[in-house]
Write a protein that holds these residues in place. Structure first.
Motif, PDB file in Angstrom:
ATOM      1  N   ASP A  42       0.841  -1.188   0.000  1.00  0.00           N
ATOM      2  CA  ASP A  42       0.000   0.000   0.000  1.00  0.00           C
ATOM      3  C   ASP A  42       0.884   1.248   0.000  1.00  0.00           C
ATOM      4  O   ASP A  42       1.677   1.446   0.927  1.00  0.00           O
ATOM      5  CB  ASP A  42      -0.902  -0.020   1.233  1.00  0.00           C
ATOM      6  N   PRO A  43       0.756   2.118  -1.030  1.00  0.00           N
ATOM      7  CA  PRO A  43       1.608   3.315  -1.088  1.00  0.00           C
ATOM      8  C   PRO A  43       1.361   4.306   0.039  1.00  0.00           C
ATOM      9  O   PRO A  43       2.213   5.133   0.342  1.00  0.00           O
ATOM     10  CB  PRO A  43       1.276   3.944  -2.451  1.00  0.00           C
ATOM     11  N   THR A  44       0.219   4.217   0.708  1.00  0.00           N
ATOM     12  CA  THR A  44      -0.082   5.130   1.814  1.00  0.00           C
ATOM     13  C   THR A  44       0.176   4.483   3.167  1.00  0.00           C
ATOM     14  O   THR A  44      -0.232   5.007   4.189  1.00  0.00           O
ATOM     15  CB  THR A  44      -1.558   5.580   1.746  1.00  0.00           C
ATOM     16  N   SER A  45       0.885   3.345   3.175  1.00  0.00           N
ATOM     17  CA  SER A  45       1.026   2.587   4.424  1.00  0.00           C
ATOM     18  C   SER A  45       1.759   3.355   5.520  1.00  0.00           C
ATOM     19  O   SER A  45       1.403   3.243   6.682  1.00  0.00           O
ATOM     20  CB  SER A  45       1.699   1.243   4.178  1.00  0.00           C
ATOM     21  N   SER A  46       2.769   4.146   5.198  1.00  0.00           N
ATOM     22  CA  SER A  46       3.470   4.883   6.258  1.00  0.00           C
ATOM     23  C   SER A  46       2.543   5.919   6.894  1.00  0.00           C
ATOM     24  O   SER A  46       2.583   6.128   8.097  1.00  0.00           O
ATOM     25  CB  SER A  46       4.742   5.543   5.721  1.00  0.00           C
ATOM     26  N   LYS A  47       1.669   6.534   6.119  1.00  0.00           N
ATOM     27  CA  LYS A  47       0.685   7.479   6.654  1.00  0.00           C
ATOM     28  C   LYS A  47      -0.310   6.743   7.552  1.00  0.00           C
ATOM     29  O   LYS A  47      -0.637   7.196   8.641  1.00  0.00           O
ATOM     30  CB  LYS A  47      -0.040   8.173   5.496  1.00  0.00           C
ATOM     31  N   LYS A  48      -0.766   5.572   7.092  1.00  0.00           N
ATOM     32  CA  LYS A  48      -1.730   4.807   7.889  1.00  0.00           C
ATOM     33  C   LYS A  48      -1.094   4.320   9.181  1.00  0.00           C
ATOM     34  O   LYS A  48      -1.728   4.313  10.231  1.00  0.00           O
ATOM     35  CB  LYS A  48      -2.286   3.639   7.084  1.00  0.00           C
ATOM     36  N   ARG A  49       0.163   3.883   9.134  1.00  0.00           N
ATOM     37  CA  ARG A  49       0.849   3.452  10.353  1.00  0.00           C
ATOM     38  C   ARG A  49       0.976   4.620  11.343  1.00  0.00           C
ATOM     39  O   ARG A  49       0.791   4.441  12.537  1.00  0.00           O
ATOM     40  CB  ARG A  49       2.223   2.874  10.029  1.00  0.00           C
ATOM     41  N   ALA A  50       1.275   5.793  10.808  1.00  0.00           N
ATOM     42  CA  ALA A  50       1.359   6.972  11.671  1.00  0.00           C
ATOM     43  C   ALA A  50      -0.003   7.260  12.290  1.00  0.00           C
ATOM     44  O   ALA A  50      -0.097   7.622  13.466  1.00  0.00           O
ATOM     45  CB  ALA A  50       1.855   8.172  10.872  1.00  0.00           C
ATOM     46  N   ASP A  51      -1.077   7.074  11.513  1.00  0.00           N
ATOM     47  CA  ASP A  51      -2.431   7.261  12.048  1.00  0.00           C
ATOM     48  C   ASP A  51      -2.715   6.281  13.182  1.00  0.00           C
ATOM     49  O   ASP A  51      -3.330   6.642  14.184  1.00  0.00           O
ATOM     50  CB  ASP A  51      -3.483   7.091  10.942  1.00  0.00           C
ATOM     51  N   LEU A  52      -2.272   5.042  13.032  1.00  0.00           N
ATOM     52  CA  LEU A  52      -2.470   4.041  14.080  1.00  0.00           C
ATOM     53  C   LEU A  52      -1.740   4.434  15.352  1.00  0.00           C
ATOM     54  O   LEU A  52      -2.261   4.260  16.454  1.00  0.00           O
ATOM     55  CB  LEU A  52      -1.995   2.668  13.609  1.00  0.00           C
ATOM     56  N   GLU A  53      -0.536   4.963  15.214  1.00  0.00           N
ATOM     57  CA  GLU A  53       0.213   5.423  16.390  1.00  0.00           C
ATOM     58  C   GLU A  53      -0.523   6.556  17.079  1.00  0.00           C
ATOM     59  O   GLU A  53      -0.568   6.615  18.305  1.00  0.00           O
ATOM     60  CB  GLU A  53       1.615   5.836  15.976  1.00  0.00           C
ATOM     61  N   VAL A  54      -1.112   7.456  16.298  1.00  0.00           N
ATOM     62  CA  VAL A  54      -1.883   8.564  16.878  1.00  0.00           C
ATOM     63  C   VAL A  54      -3.089   8.016  17.633  1.00  0.00           C
ATOM     64  O   VAL A  54      -3.389   8.456  18.750  1.00  0.00           O
ATOM     65  CB  VAL A  54      -2.338   9.557  15.780  1.00  0.00           C
ATOM     66  N   ILE A  55      -3.781   7.033  17.055  1.00  0.00           N
ATOM     67  CA  ILE A  55      -4.932   6.426  17.721  1.00  0.00           C
ATOM     68  C   ILE A  55      -4.496   5.821  19.057  1.00  0.00           C
ATOM     69  O   ILE A  55      -5.120   6.047  20.092  1.00  0.00           O
ATOM     70  CB  ILE A  55      -5.594   5.347  16.828  1.00  0.00           C
ATOM     71  N   CYS A  56      -3.397   5.065  19.039  1.00  0.00           N
ATOM     72  CA  CYS A  56      -2.918   4.423  20.279  1.00  0.00           C
ATOM     73  C   CYS A  56      -2.498   5.452  21.321  1.00  0.00           C
ATOM     74  O   CYS A  56      -2.821   5.305  22.501  1.00  0.00           O
ATOM     75  CB  CYS A  56      -1.763   3.476  19.977  1.00  0.00           C
ATOM     76  N   ARG A  57      -1.795   6.482  20.904  1.00  0.00           N
ATOM     77  CA  ARG A  57      -1.397   7.531  21.860  1.00  0.00           C
ATOM     78  C   ARG A  57      -2.628   8.209  22.454  1.00  0.00           C
ATOM     79  O   ARG A  57      -2.673   8.511  23.643  1.00  0.00           O
ATOM     80  CB  ARG A  57      -0.481   8.551  21.183  1.00  0.00           C
TER      81      ARG A  57
END
Length: 187
Positions: A42-57
């Motif tokens: 997925d070309p947007t995977s680094s953005k989505k991973r960053a979103d997941l970190e924001v959700i967890c924080r």
């Protein structure tokens, strides 16, 4: 928030009371899953991973404000210890692309439940286990005796193969293990 609705689920045995209205004792901790729709290609995977970190924080901040203590943090897992009269919470980031796929990886059919606060999802096997109070070894997974004993304490019976496994694995310590797990839930 609405943005995260399809990504955050409570899953496992803690969901059963929401469906049935019956609290199974001993109470479980709460397993909170943040579902990732990230695929490796997925070309947007680094953005989505960053979103997941924001959700967890964000979840961790909310838990801290409610008196929880974050005791363990790793890349895909956080454990929050509860203040008195609340349940411990484990937060897991899952790379499964849906909650349905995630539930198929759960070790016991009895815990194949999930809710996002709006809908309750479950497998056919989980309904069967709930109604028969029987856990069968239908997937031939490597079970941990502690998990099987935990469900025995909740009133489930194990099929013959699983009973033999637990008795062989625990031997004479089976009664002690049950007492320790029950004590852990009562305090």
């Amino acid at each position: 928030t609405k943005t995260f609705l399809g990504q955050i689920y409570i899953a496992g045995g803690a969901c059963i009371p929401r469906h049935t209205g019956i609290e199974l004792l001993p109470s479980s901790d709460i397993d909170l899953f943040v579902i990732s729709s990230v695929q490796d290609d997925d070309p947007t995977s680094s953005k989505k991973r960053a979103d997941l970190e924001v959700i967890c924080r964000t979840i961790c901040q909310l838990l801290r404000s409610e008196g929880y203590i974050i005791t363990w943090e790793q890349e895909k897992n956080v454990v929050a210890v509860a203040p008195p009269s609340k349940r411990n919470i484990q937060i897991c980031i899952s790379l499964c692309t849906s909650i349905q796929k995630l539930m198929t990886h759960f070790d016991l059919p009895a815990c194949q439940w999930a809710t996002n606060g709006v809908e309750v999802l479950h497998s056919v096997l989980s309904l069967h286990a709930l109604h028969t109070k029987l856990i069968t070894n239908n997937r031939h997974k490597d079970y941990k005796s502690e998990r099987l004993v935990k469900y025995r304490l909740k009133g489930y019976k194990l099929d013959d193969k699983l009973t033999q496994f637990v008795e062989k694995d625990c031997g004479k310590q089976l009664q002690q293990l049950e007492q320790c797990l029950l004590y852990e839930y009562l305090i």
